[in-house]
Motif scaffolding. Structure first.
Motif, PDB file in Angstrom:
ATOM      1  N   ALA A 189       3.190   5.891  -5.693  1.00 27.02           N
ATOM      2  CA  ALA A 189       2.981   6.024  -7.135  1.00 27.02           C
ATOM      3  C   ALA A 189       1.978   7.130  -7.452  1.00 27.02           C
ATOM      4  O   ALA A 189       1.993   7.686  -8.561  1.00 27.02           O
ATOM      5  CB  ALA A 189       2.501   4.696  -7.716  1.00 27.02           C
ATOM      6  N   LYS A 190       1.136   7.476  -6.491  1.00 29.54           N
ATOM      7  CA  LYS A 190       0.092   8.461  -6.736  1.00 29.54           C
ATOM      8  C   LYS A 190       0.426   9.855  -6.209  1.00 29.54           C
ATOM      9  O   LYS A 190      -0.131  10.842  -6.704  1.00 29.54           O
ATOM     10  CB  LYS A 190      -1.224   7.972  -6.123  1.00 29.54           C
ATOM     11  N   ILE A 191       1.315   9.956  -5.211  1.00 32.10           N
ATOM     12  CA  ILE A 191       1.570  11.284  -4.634  1.00 32.10           C
ATOM     13  C   ILE A 191       2.990  11.800  -4.871  1.00 32.10           C
ATOM     14  O   ILE A 191       3.227  13.003  -4.733  1.00 32.10           O
ATOM     15  CB  ILE A 191       1.271  11.317  -3.121  1.00 32.10           C
ATOM     16  N   GLU A 192       3.917  10.917  -5.208  1.00 32.49           N
ATOM     17  CA  GLU A 192       5.302  11.342  -5.378  1.00 32.49           C
ATOM     18  C   GLU A 192       5.544  11.848  -6.797  1.00 32.49           C
ATOM     19  O   GLU A 192       4.969  11.333  -7.760  1.00 32.49           O
ATOM     20  CB  GLU A 192       6.260  10.178  -5.100  1.00 32.49           C
ATOM     21  N   ASP A 193       6.417  12.853  -6.928  1.00 31.99           N
ATOM     22  CA  ASP A 193       6.813  13.304  -8.261  1.00 31.99           C
ATOM     23  C   ASP A 193       7.590  12.215  -8.982  1.00 31.99           C
ATOM     24  O   ASP A 193       7.446  12.019 -10.188  1.00 31.99           O
ATOM     25  CB  ASP A 193       7.662  14.579  -8.151  1.00 31.99           C
ATOM     26  N   ASP A 194       8.428  11.491  -8.216  1.00 33.80           N
ATOM     27  CA  ASP A 194       9.197  10.373  -8.769  1.00 33.80           C
ATOM     28  C   ASP A 194       9.115   9.229  -7.767  1.00 33.80           C
ATOM     29  O   ASP A 194       9.875   9.193  -6.791  1.00 33.80           O
ATOM     30  CB  ASP A 194      10.655  10.778  -8.989  1.00 33.80           C
ATOM     31  N   PRO A 195       8.183   8.282  -7.961  1.00 35.93           N
ATOM     32  CA  PRO A 195       8.019   7.193  -6.990  1.00 35.93           C
ATOM     33  C   PRO A 195       9.281   6.372  -6.774  1.00 35.93           C
ATOM     34  O   PRO A 195       9.463   5.784  -5.701  1.00 35.93           O
ATOM     35  CB  PRO A 195       6.917   6.331  -7.621  1.00 35.93           C
ATOM     36  N   ILE A 228       7.167  10.146   1.310  1.00 33.99           N
ATOM     37  CA  ILE A 228       7.116   8.971   2.182  1.00 33.99           C
ATOM     38  C   ILE A 228       8.477   8.301   2.138  1.00 33.99           C
ATOM     39  O   ILE A 228       8.824   7.602   1.184  1.00 33.99           O
ATOM     40  CB  ILE A 228       6.016   7.996   1.748  1.00 33.99           C
ATOM     41  N   ARG A 229       9.260   8.553   3.175  1.00 31.75           N
ATOM     42  CA  ARG A 229      10.633   8.034   3.230  1.00 31.75           C
ATOM     43  C   ARG A 229      10.666   6.684   3.929  1.00 31.75           C
ATOM     44  O   ARG A 229       9.927   6.440   4.877  1.00 31.75           O
ATOM     45  CB  ARG A 229      11.534   8.999   4.009  1.00 31.75           C
ATOM     46  N   THR A 230      11.527   5.811   3.468  1.00 35.40           N
ATOM     47  CA  THR A 230      11.768   4.552   4.163  1.00 35.40           C
ATOM     48  C   THR A 230      12.746   4.798   5.304  1.00 35.40           C
ATOM     49  O   THR A 230      13.794   5.412   5.110  1.00 35.40           O
ATOM     50  CB  THR A 230      12.359   3.498   3.210  1.00 35.40           C
ATOM     51  N   HIS A 244       0.822  -1.213   0.000  1.00 37.45           N
ATOM     52  CA  HIS A 244       0.000   0.000   0.000  1.00 37.45           C
ATOM     53  C   HIS A 244       0.859   1.267   0.000  1.00 37.45           C
ATOM     54  O   HIS A 244       0.487   2.263  -0.619  1.00 37.45           O
ATOM     55  CB  HIS A 244      -0.951  -0.008   1.190  1.00 37.45           C
ATOM     56  N   VAL A 245       1.979   1.232   0.689  1.00 36.61           N
ATOM     57  CA  VAL A 245       2.894   2.378   0.644  1.00 36.61           C
ATOM     58  C   VAL A 245       3.418   2.573  -0.772  1.00 36.61           C
ATOM     59  O   VAL A 245       3.496   3.692  -1.288  1.00 36.61           O
ATOM     60  CB  VAL A 245       4.057   2.198   1.647  1.00 36.61           C
ATOM     61  N   ARG A 246       3.762   1.475  -1.436  1.00 33.40           N
ATOM     62  CA  ARG A 246       4.249   1.573  -2.815  1.00 33.40           C
ATOM     63  C   ARG A 246       3.171   2.156  -3.730  1.00 33.40           C
ATOM     64  O   ARG A 246       3.457   3.016  -4.578  1.00 33.40           O
ATOM     65  CB  ARG A 246       4.691   0.191  -3.308  1.00 33.40           C
TER      66      ARG A 246
END
Length: 228
Positions: free
Chosen positions: A199-205, A211-213, A193-195
């Protein structure tokens, strides 16, 4: 009365699941294949779909994708025990939960009740404007810089939770408990779900800034969205 659509080509499984759900107070429609399921969902939109992954012809993944294109609806996927790749694929296409076969029908009823409860529960208020993200809890709608993010219900809950705890390292176990309401479960559910959310909110997933690991812990929402 909440309506559940049960999609399984095994008449025995379908009949048993239907019986348990009806005794729990749900109205149940049944479909034995993908096209029939999509016709049923179009005729009367269900509140939740119990969907077998292994369907003849049009498999459960295709059905789930088609349902998602029509709008948000909770989906519980039925998968074969031990097929982790299949479970992950189900989550990737937007399933909210999964149950592995063979399963206890009573467990499935509890999962259905849990997913429905989470999908209709009021979402706690989250700050708006962080990284250009705005949430509308009543409509369960999220935008970034005015663009609709088209989130599933679980993705919306996860994003709302991150926005309420910016800068805090959140463990996968804690996210599973606080977002899914599960005291235990497969942590890959959180990972997938994080992935999907990235994919939907990051400029570059592939190079996430929001959302940092946090290695060995889980994830941290960086409100600034800049390099650490």
């Amino acid at each position: 009365m909440r309506k559940i659509l049960v999609v399984d080509d095994d008449p025995t499984v379908s009949e048993v699941v239907t019986g348990y759900l009806e005794r729990a107070g749900f109205a149940v429609a049944r479909a034995a294949g993908g096209p029939e399921a999509l016709r049923s969902a179009a005729a009367q939109r269900p509140d939740l779909v119990v969907l077998d992954l292994m369907l003849p012809g049009m498999d459960g993944l295709e059905v789930c994708r088609a349902l998602r294109e029509r709008g948000p609806v909770p989906v519980i996927m039925l998968t074969a025990r031990g097929d982790e790749e299949d479970r992950v694929l189900g989550l990737e296409v937007g399933a909210d939960d999964y149950v592995t076969k063979p399963f206890s029908p009573r467990e499935l009823v509890l999962r259905v009740e849990s997913v429905l409860r989470r999908s209709t529960a009021p979402v706690p208020a989250a700050p708006s404007g962080i990284a250009g993200i705005a949430l509308d809890p009543a409509a369960r709608r999220a935008t970034r810089d005015g663009r609709d993010l088209s989130l599933t219900q679980r993705e919306f809950d996860l994003l709302s939770h991150f926005l309420r705890h910016p800068g805090r390292a959140l463990g996968r176990e804690a996210l599973l408990r606080e977002v899914w309401g599960w005291e235990f479960g497969d942590l890959s559910t959180v990972t997938v779900h994080v992935r999907r959310l990235r994919a939907k909110i990051e400029d570059d997933p592939a190079d996430p800034r929001l959302i940092r690991t946090v290695w060995g812990v889980g994830y941290r929402f960086d409100a600034g969205g800049t390099d650490a």
